[in-house]
Design a protein around this motif. Structure first.
Motif, PDB file in Angstrom:
ATOM      1  N   PHE A 116       8.642  -6.125  -0.242  1.00 51.35           N
ATOM      2  CA  PHE A 116      10.078  -6.308  -0.456  1.00 51.35           C
ATOM      3  C   PHE A 116      10.635  -4.992  -1.021  1.00 51.35           C
ATOM      4  O   PHE A 116      10.075  -4.432  -1.972  1.00 51.35           O
ATOM      5  N   VAL A 117      11.728  -4.525  -0.443  1.00 53.66           N
ATOM      6  CA  VAL A 117      12.377  -3.311  -0.925  1.00 53.66           C
ATOM      7  C   VAL A 117      13.803  -3.699  -1.331  1.00 53.66           C
ATOM      8  O   VAL A 117      14.627  -4.065  -0.497  1.00 53.66           O
ATOM      9  N   VAL A 118      14.064  -3.647  -2.639  1.00 50.78           N
ATOM     10  CA  VAL A 118      15.356  -4.053  -3.191  1.00 50.78           C
ATOM     11  C   VAL A 118      16.214  -2.804  -3.324  1.00 50.78           C
ATOM     12  O   VAL A 118      15.880  -1.873  -4.064  1.00 50.78           O
ATOM     13  N   GLY A 119      17.310  -2.768  -2.571  1.00 46.95           N
ATOM     14  CA  GLY A 119      18.179  -1.602  -2.565  1.00 46.95           C
ATOM     15  C   GLY A 119      19.621  -2.002  -2.366  1.00 46.95           C
ATOM     16  O   GLY A 119      19.963  -3.185  -2.297  1.00 46.95           O
ATOM     17  N   THR A 120      20.480  -0.995  -2.240  1.00 46.39           N
ATOM     18  CA  THR A 120      21.905  -1.258  -2.043  1.00 46.39           C
ATOM     19  C   THR A 120      22.180  -1.563  -0.577  1.00 46.39           C
ATOM     20  O   THR A 120      21.377  -1.256   0.314  1.00 46.39           O
ATOM     21  N   GLU A 121      23.350  -2.140  -0.322  1.00 48.21           N
ATOM     22  CA  GLU A 121      23.735  -2.406   1.065  1.00 48.21           C
ATOM     23  C   GLU A 121      23.843  -1.099   1.847  1.00 48.21           C
ATOM     24  O   GLU A 121      23.538  -1.055   3.049  1.00 48.21           O
ATOM     25  N   ALA A 122      24.248  -0.008   1.176  1.00 49.38           N
ATOM     26  CA  ALA A 122      24.336   1.287   1.858  1.00 49.38           C
ATOM     27  C   ALA A 122      22.961   1.793   2.280  1.00 49.38           C
ATOM     28  O   ALA A 122      22.849   2.607   3.210  1.00 49.38           O
TER      29      ALA A 122
ATOM     30  N   GLU B 263      15.370  -0.946   6.373  1.00 48.60           N
ATOM     31  CA  GLU B 263      14.914  -1.787   7.475  1.00 48.60           C
ATOM     32  C   GLU B 263      14.216  -0.990   8.564  1.00 48.60           C
ATOM     33  O   GLU B 263      13.491  -1.558   9.389  1.00 48.60           O
ATOM     34  N   ALA B 264      14.395   0.338   8.571  1.00 47.20           N
ATOM     35  CA  ALA B 264      13.689   1.183   9.542  1.00 47.20           C
ATOM     36  C   ALA B 264      12.239   1.439   9.127  1.00 47.20           C
ATOM     37  O   ALA B 264      11.450   1.951   9.940  1.00 47.20           O
TER      38      ALA B 264
ATOM     39  N   ALA C 114       5.496  -4.284  -8.924  1.00 43.57           N
ATOM     40  CA  ALA C 114       6.820  -3.685  -8.733  1.00 43.57           C
ATOM     41  C   ALA C 114       6.816  -2.216  -9.145  1.00 43.57           C
ATOM     42  O   ALA C 114       6.259  -1.855 -10.182  1.00 43.57           O
ATOM     43  N   THR C 115       7.437  -1.371  -8.320  1.00 44.76           N
ATOM     44  CA  THR C 115       7.493   0.065  -8.577  1.00 44.76           C
ATOM     45  C   THR C 115       8.844   0.609  -8.115  1.00 44.76           C
ATOM     46  O   THR C 115       9.318   0.255  -7.025  1.00 44.76           O
ATOM     47  N   LEU C 116       9.456   1.465  -8.919  1.00 44.83           N
ATOM     48  CA  LEU C 116      10.661   2.169  -8.488  1.00 44.83           C
ATOM     49  C   LEU C 116      10.259   3.437  -7.743  1.00 44.83           C
ATOM     50  O   LEU C 116       9.452   4.238  -8.235  1.00 44.83           O
ATOM     51  N   CYS C 117      10.815   3.620  -6.541  1.00 46.29           N
ATOM     52  CA  CYS C 117      10.449   4.769  -5.702  1.00 46.29           C
ATOM     53  C   CYS C 117      11.667   5.257  -4.929  1.00 46.29           C
ATOM     54  O   CYS C 117      12.614   4.500  -4.676  1.00 46.29           O
ATOM     55  N   ALA C 118      11.609   6.501  -4.509  1.00 51.54           N
ATOM     56  CA  ALA C 118      12.575   7.012  -3.544  1.00 51.54           C
ATOM     57  C   ALA C 118      12.284   6.407  -2.182  1.00 51.54           C
ATOM     58  O   ALA C 118      11.126   6.104  -1.853  1.00 51.54           O
ATOM     59  N   ILE C 119      13.325   6.226  -1.373  1.00 54.21           N
ATOM     60  CA  ILE C 119      13.112   5.645  -0.042  1.00 54.21           C
ATOM     61  C   ILE C 119      12.174   6.516   0.779  1.00 54.21           C
ATOM     62  O   ILE C 119      11.336   6.005   1.543  1.00 54.21           O
TER      63      ILE C 119
ATOM     64  N   ASP D  76       7.074   7.358   3.742  1.00 59.12           N
ATOM     65  CA  ASP D  76       5.877   8.132   4.071  1.00 59.12           C
ATOM     66  C   ASP D  76       4.603   7.582   3.421  1.00 59.12           C
ATOM     67  O   ASP D  76       3.526   8.169   3.556  1.00 59.12           O
ATOM     68  N   GLY D  77       4.743   6.456   2.708  1.00 61.99           N
ATOM     69  CA  GLY D  77       3.552   5.812   2.157  1.00 61.99           C
ATOM     70  C   GLY D  77       3.083   6.357   0.833  1.00 61.99           C
ATOM     71  O   GLY D  77       2.023   5.963   0.348  1.00 61.99           O
ATOM     72  N   SER D  78       3.852   7.261   0.204  1.00 62.90           N
ATOM     73  CA  SER D  78       3.425   7.846  -1.069  1.00 62.90           C
ATOM     74  C   SER D  78       3.888   7.076  -2.283  1.00 62.90           C
ATOM     75  O   SER D  78       3.549   7.417  -3.432  1.00 62.90           O
TER      76      SER D  78
END
Length: 412
Positions: free
Chosen positions: A326-332, A338-339, A397-402, A407-409
């Motif tokens: 699950f990736v929780v982010g903004t609508e923007a 989703e890609a 749960a982890t906060l990460c850049a998209i 890239d799996g990092s």
């Protein structure tokens, strides 16, 4: 202060019973006597979520609520047909919106424990088309298909009967069952006045004022643990893990990974308890605002519909091992998230971008041999205890850049 809260609750409950959906009343207005011709006064469901959003709702669930008056000799008889849905149950609740027991009988009756009327079938007990049922709510409950009217020692006041479904087929509710009430006035059949959120909107305010919308203790960090308190109108067949985070202002997203318990496919009844290959009846992940009265995230979608913060097991992408991301982010950020192969987008709130959000992982009705369910985790225990019991099914749960997600990092 407690007396004040109880008084507010009493007024709010009376308004529900007296006015029906669509009416409004304030605490200072006189309240009419309850409408004795009306059943299923309120609906809480995906189609009413923008009007009624309280007590950490799961938008895979549909509730129909009927307030009633507790009086000596009162009996409520409910007759209907088993619906096409993943799950159904009847529950009674006391004046504080809580489950209870009376005479050792619990105020919850799940689908697989409901006996079908003679000559018909319960599809949660035997494969085949659903038949008819008769459920009774009475002061003295016992035997099949009975629910207690009120807790032990309570002979007057308010109560609630709730019909609950998860994932009804076609995304719509059933033909609601018929309700008959017998009391000192005789026996009468109630018509249905189900509707949207008029009265429940007022009740939402009452619940928030009383502090009933959220569980007693929310997780204070982004590590998941099981917490006490189930809010208003709890479903005793559910247990959940909770974690809290504040949406970051730097564009990072919250990534939650774990193994999904196996649930029945589709939106039809399945025989329960299940055979091998099924772990739970239902699984979901939701984002909620950490403020009273405990709303689920609901955003306007580009097509004019509502994008809510819940993803059911049917909506969750899984990899070959059965793991979710699950990736929780903004609508923007939605299109970019989703890609990412295997990612399931879950929204942060548009209206409250700086408000902490509560993430909930729900498990419903674990199969007897499934040892990794949330129900096995000690209430108010530590995250380490939960992880040790649930193993690969524990959500990390982890906060990460998209870009790191892509890239799996992003660390697991």
């Amino acid at each position: 202060m407690r007396d004040v809260v109880n008084a507010v609750l009493s007024v709010g409950v009376t308004v529900v019973a007296a006015t029906g959906i669509g009416a409004t009343a304030s605490a200072g207005e006189p309240v009419a006597q309850p409408d004795s011709s009306c059943a299923w006064n309120a609906e809480v469901s995906p189609r009413t979520i923008e009007q009624v959003n309280v007590a950490l709702p799961d938008t895979g669930a549909w509730y129909w609520i009927m307030p009633y008056q507790v009086r000596p000799g009162t009996t409520i008889t409910v007759t209907g047909r088993f619906p096409q849905a993943r799950y159904m149950s009847f529950n009674t609740y006391d004046a504080r919106f809580s489950s209870f027991t009376a005479g050792g009988v619990a105020s919850a009756l799940p689908d697989y424990r409901i006996e079908a009327d003679p000559g018909t079938n319960n599809p949660w007990q035997h494969p085949g088309e659903g038949g008819a049922y008769t459920v009774t709510v009475a002061a003295t409950a016992g035997g099949p298909n009975t629910l207690p009217l009120a807790p032990d020692g309570v002979r007057s006041g308010n109560g609630y009967l709730i019909l609950r479904e998860y994932l009804p087929a076609g995304g719509a509710g059933p033909v609601l069952p018929e309700v008959r009430i017998s009391d000192e006035s005789g026996t009468r059949t109630l018509g249905s006045c189900v509707g949207g959120g008029g009265v429940l909107g007022a009740v939402s305010q009452v619940l928030g004022d009383a502090g009933i919308g959220l569980p007693g203790k929310l997780s204070g960090g982004q590590e998941f643990r099981r917490v006490s308190g189930a809010g208003a109108f709890p479903n005793v067949d559910n247990a959940y893990l909770s974690a809290t985070f504040t949406p970051p202002a730097d564009g990072r997203v919250m990534v939650v990974r774990g193994r999904a318990p196996k649930a029945p496919a589709g939106t039809e009844p399945t025989v329960w308890p299940p055979g091998s290959g099924t772990d739970v009846r239902y699984f979901s992940f939701c984002t909620n605002l950490a403020m009273l009265p405990g709303p689920v995230v609901v955003n306007p979608a580009a097509d004019g519909s509502a994008d809510n913060g819940c993803r059911t097991d049917e909506q969750t992408a899984l990899d070959a091992a059965g793991d979710y991301t699950f990736v929780v982010g903004t609508e923007a950020q939605r299109a970019e998230i989703e890609a990412v192969p295997g990612a399931t987008f879950v929204p942060m709130s548009v209206a409250h971008p700086a408000t902490p959000e509560v993430m909930l992982v729900r498990n419903m009705l674990p199969a007897g041999e499934f040892p990794y369910a949330v129900q096995q985790v000690p209430v108010d225990g530590t995250a380490e205890q939960a992880a040790g019991i649930m193993g690969p099914y524990y959500p990390h749960a982890t906060l990460c850049a998209i870009a790191a997600v892509r890239d799996g990092s992003c660390p697991a």
